[in-house]
Design a protein around this motif. Structure first.
Motif, PDB file in Angstrom:
ATOM      1  N   ASP A   1       0.817  -1.128  -0.242  1.00  0.00           N
ATOM      2  CA  ASP A   1      -0.245   0.329   0.302  1.00  0.00           C
ATOM      3  C   ASP A   1       0.674   1.350  -0.321  1.00  0.00           C
ATOM      4  O   ASP A   1       1.762   1.213  -0.769  1.00  0.00           O
ATOM      5  N   LYS A   2       0.957   2.418   0.636  1.00  0.00           N
ATOM      6  CA  LYS A   2       1.229   3.778   0.575  1.00  0.00           C
ATOM      7  C   LYS A   2       2.558   3.951   0.840  1.00  0.00           C
ATOM      8  O   LYS A   2       3.068   3.962   1.087  1.00  0.00           O
ATOM      9  N   ASP A   3       2.824   2.761   1.877  1.00  0.00           N
ATOM     10  CA  ASP A   3       4.027   2.473   2.771  1.00  0.00           C
ATOM     11  C   ASP A   3       5.428   1.870   1.670  1.00  0.00           C
ATOM     12  O   ASP A   3       6.032   2.203   0.730  1.00  0.00           O
TER      13      ASP A   3
ATOM     14  N   VAL B   1       5.022   2.496  -1.901  1.00  0.00           N
ATOM     15  CA  VAL B   1       4.725   3.895  -2.526  1.00  0.00           C
ATOM     16  C   VAL B   1       5.991   5.160  -1.923  1.00  0.00           C
ATOM     17  O   VAL B   1       6.578   4.964  -3.235  1.00  0.00           O
TER      18      VAL B   1
ATOM     19  N   ARG C   1       8.103   8.693   6.080  1.00  0.00           N
ATOM     20  CA  ARG C   1       6.522   8.576   6.646  1.00  0.00           C
ATOM     21  C   ARG C   1       5.119   9.425   7.477  1.00  0.00           C
ATOM     22  O   ARG C   1       4.567  10.025   7.496  1.00  0.00           O
TER      23      ARG C   1
ATOM     24  N   ASP D   1      -0.956  11.764   4.370  1.00  0.00           N
ATOM     25  CA  ASP D   1      -1.716  10.004   4.160  1.00  0.00           C
ATOM     26  C   ASP D   1      -2.293  10.628   3.084  1.00  0.00           C
ATOM     27  O   ASP D   1      -2.228   9.810   1.500  1.00  0.00           O
ATOM     28  N   GLU D   2      -2.979  11.116   1.886  1.00  0.00           N
ATOM     29  CA  GLU D   2      -3.810  11.523   1.527  1.00  0.00           C
ATOM     30  C   GLU D   2      -2.675  11.958   0.076  1.00  0.00           C
ATOM     31  O   GLU D   2      -3.231  11.974  -0.900  1.00  0.00           O
TER      32      GLU D   2
ATOM     33  N   ILE E   1      -0.211  10.652  -0.367  1.00  0.00           N
ATOM     34  CA  ILE E   1       0.022   9.273  -1.000  1.00  0.00           C
ATOM     35  C   ILE E   1      -0.986   8.390  -1.628  1.00  0.00           C
ATOM     36  O   ILE E   1      -2.129   8.107  -0.846  1.00  0.00           O
ATOM     37  N   ARG E   2      -0.813   8.427  -3.285  1.00  0.00           N
ATOM     38  CA  ARG E   2      -1.694   6.979  -3.508  1.00  0.00           C
ATOM     39  C   ARG E   2      -1.120   6.036  -4.020  1.00  0.00           C
ATOM     40  O   ARG E   2       0.201   5.864  -4.476  1.00  0.00           O
ATOM     41  N   ALA E   3      -2.099   5.500  -3.901  1.00  0.00           N
ATOM     42  CA  ALA E   3      -1.851   3.501  -3.777  1.00  0.00           C
ATOM     43  C   ALA E   3      -1.424   2.983  -5.304  1.00  0.00           C
ATOM     44  O   ALA E   3      -0.029   2.044  -5.624  1.00  0.00           O
TER      45      ALA E   3
ATOM     46  N   TYR F   1      -8.463   4.583  -4.858  1.00  0.00           N
ATOM     47  CA  TYR F   1      -6.883   4.844  -5.435  1.00  0.00           C
ATOM     48  C   TYR F   1      -6.308   6.703  -5.751  1.00  0.00           C
ATOM     49  O   TYR F   1      -5.643   6.829  -6.642  1.00  0.00           O
TER      50      TYR F   1
END
Lengths: 564, 564
Positions: free
Chosen positions: B99-101, B103, B445, B450-451, B453-455, B512
């Motif tokens: 997921d975002k991690d 990315v 991180r 969060d928003e 970063i796109r997964a 996404y």
């Protein structure tokens, strides 16, 4: 980049060798513990240094230290004193990737990664080892090829055998993820007998793209196959065919032909050999080795030898016996849908509907497929394979009964996640493809001429011209030029030498085929300018163009843009 | 993408659970071998399918099969029957990246890789395990943390502990490579006590850039440091300092202060603790624990507590005692050159010349350095660390005597390659940097919302609007639209459903953060057009723009270009 200062070594070598000999002699005669000697010698060196002994004194002691350490390395290899090169190798079945090979490999990775992302793929990175029990009972008899980690206390672990089981383990661990398109490019490990030249390694790469989730039938299957086609086309592997079949059609065939259910898998694997062996031999295996009745075997042959395009589906449908099998007729519906979708994606012509494709792995539950190039399949189907293997002298390289094998494969596996899941909602159907990097690499590597691959990507080499005692070498200026280039994203290098010779700098730039040189002489300095020269031009006389220091970056950016 | 067809499960679940219970009961009572039962049940299913039993019949047997397989998995975990979730984990000290991690991690890799290449770096990929003897005697007492592979016959191997020793092994194996700039981003393995939240893992990434070869002094060293500065700046890790020192200055200090040569290393490691502990405690360790005379310790303190900018070099030079040490005064020449070069590269202000920096590893022979952020060093130097560790209840998170540690480090190591080499020409001096991914990741991180970063990277989601019995769902049309988009390199998805609801499709696209939707209704079909809608706009009323099918790709390419 070339080597300079080689004299730095050559001057020392005689001493080095002498001391090495002396010490080895001592070692074997006195035979004192080496580790002791190494640390003792280490202290000698440190003391000398700190006490400020003359450089050559220190050097001599350092060499002794190195000599000792060499012996130590040699020793750690169970006593083959004379030759310690055996310690200088990678483990059996593994290799280092470097120079042009690694550049081509990166190109393959980028090509497929771009395609995987274009289809909404997200990557998942799992540990290189898993709990032993995760891999247990997933690979049948191949489990013996799994690498285990030594029990050093704590959990028992094994190196991953493929990327599919870790993906299924992850899905079972994350029940909230009810669907995902995931790709994973990584090494897997199999303690197989390696055949490096044929790309059969113990550590090798897989490039996997899998679609997990419950969807309307055959839609994800068709996109997985679309991704496979796009990948093979983009990689320019040459002419290829994707053999496709459906496990439930095979089940139907075996059922209506009367194969006992306990023989289905073993007969299935026999059928899978039809790309290498003629029917007669496969039949022999079924009847003689696996005890199938000759009558049943002949019945099977009426189906498994069939292959063709979509029209074969109608032929099978019209077969009253086979279509009496509900599993087969269910599969017919699947294939009908799939062919529709493959047509919508404009890739139907890539496929060969092949009843002899069975695939080894147990966990496939729906469509199965395998991409083959002209080199994959043997040119003639004969038993020469056995014969020549009986004659070890025979040259196998021209044996047309031996092919390269498939370059990609996959299928639908709907029950694998369930194997990990006690939790009810963890049953996730999946379909996926896996590309074999080493085989694709070997196809491309043999085709692409060496000079077409650059081992590094440097755009500009900053050079200083001049000479004489009072000449500074313009090191500071070269550093500042590179600084400006790097700041603007231009890949640049300079020679790590205060006063480099022109030849050294040109050779260093040529070594990696750097396209442009920035030449700095006293004239250029005086005019606060640089000379930009296009490398690799026949006319060595070419003087290049004089550009003011201020315009340097801009001019280069334009040159680079236009030269790409 | 959302989940549909959840009913596909819910309908089955009751049956599933029942059969699971039934079978578990039987298993424990009858206690028959599970593998036997699994394969037997497998045959039952296959037979039923091939005989065309009714679907629900087959389903029931399949569920029994799954239940059996689940028990099998549970069983393989040494009998914790009730809960087999312990089999559903990654090994201790390891994690899945997704997921975002993943990315953000990929962003970090790309950022540093681009910089490494900009400086002429080429990558080298070595096997994840090496011959055991290659790693032997390289890591001192930390060798106990090395992972060994189980002896399954053949060579004894260990997982790599860092990327430096494999690089040195490769250089020794390839004597023709007399110089190279190599980078390597890969996982390394240490059987350490993990502290996941602090980024201390057993499997973790290192990002290494090393320059090997004999060059004019300090030039490669300065470019290695330039690469480090460019990396930390590009990653935007925030304010940082690079502590720098020279091993030969430390050797000189210890020598002129009268530290016995056999105590040099241990005293050096004590000095290295000055970033965590006050001098009094370090002195105590030297005198009480390591038996150094108090007088010598006090003498040392006059030097190792010094830190500052370039001017400190003059101060040290003017110290008659220290400059009496030839190793120190040789190092002074090095540092003078280095500071010149760092100035030419415009990065001198990033450095703190710090006499207390000693670095653990034995193999460094020249300059050493360590990049620290404000979070790295403890705010106060006190012995509270010991105290609070005596009180396990104490909350350490606010303990100012505990820092994050360095985010990158490195130095010059001129003798490591020689340790592998009996061959004379295999002695290759090296200097390098290593960035710690997990620590940099944890810094970034926590800072990036969060928003942001796109997964996944999908640009367009192709949607079908409409309804009613006769509605086709435009599946074929959506497939062909995606086909055209993919062909033009546009990342696109559609819902794997024949007749999707608008809500499902918008949710899937929103999941996404896909920026654009292509909407296909009967009107659009009739006009041979599509509607392009910008997603995530407040006004849900927004109808988007109608575009002819022929212009679709071009319009989207422009929209995407302008929206980046």
């Amino acid at each position: 980049m070339l080597t300079f200062n080689r004299h730095l070594f050559t001057t020392k070598l005689p001493t080095f060798c002498r001391s090495l000999k002396t010490w080895s002699r001592r070692m074997t005669t006195v035979g004192q513990d080496i580790n002791e000697r190494v640390s003792a010698q280490g202290n000698v060196v440190r003391t000398l240094k700190s006490q400020g002994a003359p450089k050559n004194e220190i050097d001599k002691e350092v060499e002794k230290l190195l000599a000792l350490k060499n012996l130590k390395v040699g020793e750690s290899g169970s006593g083959k004193k004379k030759d310690n090169s055996f310690t200088l190798k990678t483990p059996k079945g593994t290799k280092d990737w470097y120079d042009k090979d690694v550049v081509l490999r990166e190109h393959i990775f980028k090509t497929v990664t771009d395609i995987f992302k274009r289809h909404g793929g997200v990557t998942l990175d799992t540990p290189v080892f898993e709990l032993k029990e995760i891999l247990a009972g997933k690979y049948g008899e191949d489990s013996k090829l799994i690498y285990d980690l030594k029990d050093q206390g704590g959990e028992l672990c094994s190196l991953r055998y493929d990327l599919t089981v870790p993906f299924a383990r992850w899905l079972a661990m994350n029940p909230k993820v009810t669907n995902i398109k995931r790709y994973h490019i990584a090494k897997v490990y199999r303690r197989d007998q390696p055949a490096m030249t044929k790309g059969r390694m113990r550590e090798f790469y897989q490039c996997d793209f899998d679609i997990a989730g419950s969807f309307d039938p055959m839609i994800p299957d068709s996109e997985a196959l679309k991704v496979l086609v796009e990948s093979l086309d983009a990689l320019e592997v040459g002419k290829y065919t994707i053999k496709i079949n459906h496990r439930q059609i095979l089940d139907g065939i075996f059922a209506v032909c009367g194969v006992p259910s306990d023989k289905v898998r073993t007969i299935s694997s026999a059928v899978d050999k039809l790309d290498k062996l003629p029917w007669e031999e496969v039949k022999r295996e079924m009847v003689v080795e696996k005890g199938l009745s000759e009558e049943v075997a002949d019945k099977i042959s009426e189906y498994v030898l069939l292959k063709g395009d979509r029209s074969l589906l109608e032929k099978l449908r019209s077969d009253s016996l086979l279509s009496s099998s509900p599993s087969a007729s269910a599969a017919f519906k699947d294939m009908d849908l799939l062919f529709d979708y493959l047509e919508s994606f404009g890739i139907l012509d890539k496929f060969s509907f092949d009843m002899s494709l069975a695939r080894g792995l147990d966990y496939y539950t729906g469509i199965i497929y395998e991409a083959v190039t002209e080199a994959s399949a043997p040119k003639v189907k004969s038993s020469t394979e056995k014969k020549s293997s009986e004659d070890p002298e025979a040259d196998r390289s021209n044996d047309d009964s031996i092919g390269v094998g498939s370059i990609a494969a996959g299928g639908r596996y709907d029950n694998l996640v369930g194997m990990f899941a006690a939790k009810k909602n963890s049953q996730v159907p999946c379909v996926g493809i896996s590309l074999g990097l080493e085989r694709i690499f070997s196809i491309l590597r043999s085709r692409i001429p060496d000079e077409e691959i650059r081992a590094n990507e440097v755009d500009v080499f900053a050079m200083a011209f001049g000479g004489g005692k009072e000449w500074t070498g313009f090191l500071k200026e070269r550093m500042q030029i590179c600084n400006d280039l790097w700041k603007n994203g231009i890949k640049a290098e300079f020679l790590y030498k205060a006063k480099p010779k022109p030849r050294q700098q040109f050779d260093a730039a040529d070594r990696y085929g750097v396209p442009f040189a920035i030449i700095l002489g006293q004239d250029e300095i005086d005019q606060n300018a640089v000379r930009i020269k296009r490398m690799g031009l026949k006319e060595k006389s070419d003087e290049g163009q004089l550009v003011s220091r201020a315009d340097m970056v801009k001019v280069l950016q334009d040159l680079l843009a236009s030269s790409n």
